[in-house]
Design a protein around this motif. Structure first.
Motif, PDB file in Angstrom:
ATOM      1  N   VAL A  94     -98.698   0.241  15.876  1.00 13.17           N
ATOM      2  CA  VAL A  94     -99.367   0.456  17.152  1.00 13.17           C
ATOM      3  C   VAL A  94     -98.603   1.513  17.944  1.00 13.17           C
ATOM      4  N   LEU A  95     -99.323   2.538  18.387  1.00 13.97           N
ATOM      5  CA  LEU A  95     -98.727   3.583  19.224  1.00 13.97           C
ATOM      6  C   LEU A  95     -99.534   3.690  20.508  1.00 13.97           C
ATOM      7  N   VAL A  96     -98.889   3.393  21.627  1.00 10.93           N
ATOM      8  CA  VAL A  96     -99.539   3.470  22.937  1.00 10.93           C
ATOM      9  C   VAL A  96     -98.699   4.369  23.845  1.00 10.93           C
ATOM     10  N   PRO A  97     -99.300   4.899  24.919  1.00  5.28           N
ATOM     11  CA  PRO A  97     -98.583   5.875  25.745  1.00  5.28           C
ATOM     12  C   PRO A  97     -97.544   5.276  26.671  1.00  5.28           C
ATOM     13  N   SER A  98     -97.493   3.956  26.775  1.00  2.00           N
ATOM     14  CA  SER A  98     -96.538   3.333  27.685  1.00  2.00           C
ATOM     15  C   SER A  98     -96.339   1.893  27.259  1.00  2.00           C
ATOM     16  N   LEU A  99     -95.131   1.395  27.471  1.00  2.00           N
ATOM     17  CA  LEU A  99     -94.844  -0.007  27.157  1.00  2.00           C
ATOM     18  C   LEU A  99     -94.763  -0.841  28.424  1.00  2.00           C
ATOM     19  N   ASN A 117    -103.690 -13.821  11.873  1.00  2.00           N
ATOM     20  CA  ASN A 117    -104.049 -13.317  10.550  1.00  2.00           C
ATOM     21  C   ASN A 117    -102.839 -13.019   9.681  1.00  2.00           C
ATOM     22  N   GLY A 118    -101.675 -13.575  10.050  1.00  2.00           N
ATOM     23  CA  GLY A 118    -100.492 -13.417   9.226  1.00  2.00           C
ATOM     24  C   GLY A 118     -99.901 -12.029   9.245  1.00  2.00           C
ATOM     25  N   MET A 119    -100.169 -11.279  10.289  1.00  2.00           N
ATOM     26  CA  MET A 119     -99.683  -9.911  10.393  1.00  2.00           C
ATOM     27  C   MET A 119     -98.657  -9.792  11.508  1.00  2.00           C
ATOM     28  N   LYS A 120     -97.886  -8.717  11.473  1.00  2.00           N
ATOM     29  CA  LYS A 120     -96.951  -8.392  12.539  1.00  2.00           C
ATOM     30  C   LYS A 120     -97.386  -7.082  13.203  1.00  2.00           C
ATOM     31  N   VAL A 121     -97.002  -6.927  14.466  1.00  2.00           N
ATOM     32  CA  VAL A 121     -97.264  -5.682  15.185  1.00  2.00           C
ATOM     33  C   VAL A 121     -95.982  -4.868  15.219  1.00  2.00           C
ATOM     34  N   LEU A 122     -96.062  -3.652  14.718  1.00  2.00           N
ATOM     35  CA  LEU A 122     -94.943  -2.710  14.764  1.00  2.00           C
ATOM     36  C   LEU A 122     -95.238  -1.728  15.892  1.00  2.00           C
ATOM     37  N   LEU A 123     -94.554  -1.882  17.017  1.00  2.00           N
ATOM     38  CA  LEU A 123     -94.927  -1.201  18.256  1.00  2.00           C
ATOM     39  C   LEU A 123     -94.048   0.008  18.541  1.00  2.00           C
ATOM     40  N   ARG A 124     -94.695   1.077  18.965  1.00  2.00           N
ATOM     41  CA  ARG A 124     -94.000   2.260  19.456  1.00  2.00           C
ATOM     42  C   ARG A 124     -94.692   2.744  20.728  1.00  2.00           C
ATOM     43  N   GLY A 125     -93.905   3.282  21.635  1.00  2.00           N
ATOM     44  CA  GLY A 125     -94.449   3.866  22.859  1.00  2.00           C
ATOM     45  C   GLY A 125     -94.214   5.363  22.860  1.00  2.00           C
ATOM     46  N   SER A 127     -94.725   8.626  25.553  1.00  2.00           N
ATOM     47  CA  SER A 127     -95.058   8.940  26.936  1.00  2.00           C
ATOM     48  C   SER A 127     -96.245   9.886  26.998  1.00  2.00           C
ATOM     49  N   TYR A 128     -96.895   9.913  28.170  1.00  2.00           N
ATOM     50  CA  TYR A 128     -98.021  10.831  28.369  1.00  2.00           C
ATOM     51  C   TYR A 128     -97.575  12.289  28.241  1.00  2.00           C
ATOM     52  N   GLU A 129     -96.265  12.532  28.380  1.00  2.00           N
ATOM     53  CA  GLU A 129     -95.767  13.908  28.287  1.00  2.00           C
ATOM     54  C   GLU A 129     -95.647  14.384  26.839  1.00  2.00           C
ATOM     55  N   LEU A 130     -95.669  13.441  25.884  1.00  2.00           N
ATOM     56  CA  LEU A 130     -95.554  13.836  24.480  1.00  2.00           C
ATOM     57  C   LEU A 130     -96.807  14.597  24.063  1.00  2.00           C
ATOM     58  N   GLN A 131     -96.630  15.825  23.628  1.00  2.00           N
ATOM     59  CA  GLN A 131     -97.766  16.688  23.334  1.00  2.00           C
ATOM     60  C   GLN A 131     -98.403  16.408  21.981  1.00  2.00           C
ATOM     61  N   ASP A 132     -97.614  15.936  21.036  1.00  2.00           N
ATOM     62  CA  ASP A 132     -98.130  15.749  19.670  1.00  2.00           C
ATOM     63  C   ASP A 132     -97.544  14.456  19.103  1.00  2.00           C
ATOM     64  N   GLU A 133     -98.398  13.452  18.921  1.00  2.00           N
ATOM     65  CA  GLU A 133     -97.924  12.157  18.434  1.00  2.00           C
ATOM     66  C   GLU A 133     -97.796  12.093  16.918  1.00  2.00           C
ATOM     67  N   ARG A 134     -98.185  13.143  16.202  1.00  2.00           N
ATOM     68  CA  ARG A 134     -98.206  13.070  14.737  1.00  2.00           C
ATOM     69  C   ARG A 134     -96.852  12.753  14.113  1.00  2.00           C
ATOM     70  N   PRO A 135     -95.733  13.343  14.576  1.00  2.00           N
ATOM     71  CA  PRO A 135     -94.454  12.981  13.948  1.00  2.00           C
ATOM     72  C   PRO A 135     -94.134  11.490  14.060  1.00  2.00           C
ATOM     73  N   VAL A 136     -94.453  10.880  15.196  1.00  2.00           N
ATOM     74  CA  VAL A 136     -94.218   9.442  15.354  1.00  2.00           C
ATOM     75  C   VAL A 136     -95.118   8.668  14.402  1.00  2.00           C
ATOM     76  N   LEU A 137     -96.387   9.057  14.332  1.00  2.00           N
ATOM     77  CA  LEU A 137     -97.328   8.372  13.456  1.00  2.00           C
ATOM     78  C   LEU A 137     -96.955   8.533  11.986  1.00  2.00           C
ATOM     79  N   GLU A 138     -96.469   9.707  11.618  1.00  2.00           N
ATOM     80  CA  GLU A 138     -96.077   9.936  10.234  1.00  2.00           C
ATOM     81  C   GLU A 138     -94.964   8.983   9.817  1.00  2.00           C
ATOM     82  N   ARG A 139     -93.994   8.778  10.698  1.00  2.00           N
ATOM     83  CA  ARG A 139     -92.906   7.851  10.370  1.00  2.00           C
ATOM     84  C   ARG A 139     -93.429   6.430  10.217  1.00  2.00           C
TER      85      ARG A 139
END
Length: 382
Positions: A94-99, A117-125, A127-139
């Protein structure tokens, strides 16, 4: 040319081996395939992702099971739908713009649904200032245990469309939360769960009108992706209520941390007094509370002289006076996003769904009929 010729039969051999193993054992494991086929785990994960896109299998933690969740009676884990009694294992990234503020309620809803459903949430925040979330999503998606992704991308950047396209091609199912998106060039909508924020604005405008307010205003957070939807609903409601352009206004507020914020609130209060505005919808709660504080400091009574509705209802009920507020169903949004993602994991071929949930209006002490036959303190001043 030689490399290409060799690559084709090798890929085909791996594919055949995986399908035969699934048919025989009901499950394949990356660790075993590495030894049997002599290839790197990244190659196997890429193969399994492609076969999952083709509907031939469903990936699970460390391997894959046949599409449809049918396994042999070997005790192997299988992928379950949200309506299934079987336990699903793995994580949802899960990637959201703020925690903080709006998003914790959404995240709690996700955690509740994931745990069921037997799952875990792997959370990342991010910020709205981050221009490109792809590097975070790739990891995130490189992790073996991640089964799918829920994202609230920043739609105000030049990379916004690139993120949507990347999600579609990353090999793992994804759901947008509180965001809309389309795939180009066809413009096909992607899977999403959103609040009907336009309806929320309409509920607020109708409430003010029912109280007798005929001159009203909308104050919006400048950098929020939600602002456009609120503005659209407000405009539609004002037309529905027969308000003329001189009866209502819409204005963007600077960021709360900006040194210009207080001056902008004061200027809006000046305009309200000067033009006879008696009702405001303010996005979001902290901005609405700032309006109340500055109004009271100036001797403007809330709600007698000025009714104020907050948009978000995160802390509005704790203020004095308790603020009437539009309340998005944050927990339900999070639960619906997980539910939608798990259904996509269970059946990759199902039609794309876009879920929209209604907010509600909680009426409290900051709204009342406009005071008749009196002039608010400071009216006519600039």
């Amino acid at each position: 040319m030689t490399d290409q010729v060799q690559h084709i039969p090798l890929a085909a051999r791996r594919r055949t081996h995986v399908l035969n193993a699934l048919s025989r054992d009901g499950v394949v494991r990356v660790s075993e395939l590495m030894d049997e086929l002599g290839v790197a785990p990244v190659t196997l994960r890429r193969d399994l992702a492609q076969m999952e896109r083709e509907g031939l299998l469903v990936r699970v933690h460390g391997g894959a099971v046949p599409a449809g969740g049918h396994t042999k009676s070997t005790g192997a884990a299988r992928a379950a739908s949200p309506d299934d009694d079987a336990t699903v294992t793995g994580s949802i990234a899960v990637l959201v713009p703020s925690l903080n503020y709006y998003w914790p309620g959404v995240i709690r809803g996700m955690e509740v649904a994931a745990e069921k459903n037997g799952m875990k949430v792997l959370l990342r925040g991010a910020s709205y200032e981050l221009q490109d979330e792809r590097p975070v999503l790739e990891r995130l998606v490189l992790r073996d245990d991640v089964r799918g992704v829920i994202v609230a991308p920043n739609t105000e950047t030049i990379h916004a469309q690139d993120v949507i396209q990347w999600l579609a091609a990353c090999g793992k199912p994804s759901v947008l939360v509180e965001r809309d998106g389309v795939l180009l060039p066809e413009g096909t909508p992607v899977e999403s769960v959103t609040t009907d924020h336009a309806l929320g604005a309409m509920l607020a405008a109708r409430h003010l009108a029912a109280l007798g307010h005929r001159k009203v205003g909308l104050m919006l957070s400048r950098f929020s992706p939600t602002s456009r939807k609120i503005a659209a609903g407000w405009q539609a409601a004002c037309e529905e209520l027969g308000l003329t352009p001189t009866d209502h206004f819409e204005q963007m507020l600077p960021d709360r941390s900006s040194p210009d914020f207080s001056a902008a609130v004061d200027a809006t209060l000046d305009m309200a007094l000067r033009t006879g505005i008696t009702g405001l919808l303010v996005h979001s709660d902290p901005e609405a509370m700032a309006f109340v504080d500055l109004a009271l400091t100036r001797g403007i009574s809330i709600p007698d002289d000025l009714s104020i509705i907050a948009y978000d209802d995160e802390v509005a009920q704790l203020f004095t006076p308790a603020l009437t507020a539009v309340s998005p169903p944050r927990g339900a949004v999070g639960e619906a996003a997980v539910d939608l993602l798990l259904r996509r994991i269970a059946d990759p071929t199902r039609p794309v769904q876009r879920v929209t949930l209604n907010p509600r209006l909680n009426v409290r002490g900051s709204t009342a009929p406009p005071r008749s036959g009196s002039v608010p303190p400071g009216a006519g001043s600039s």
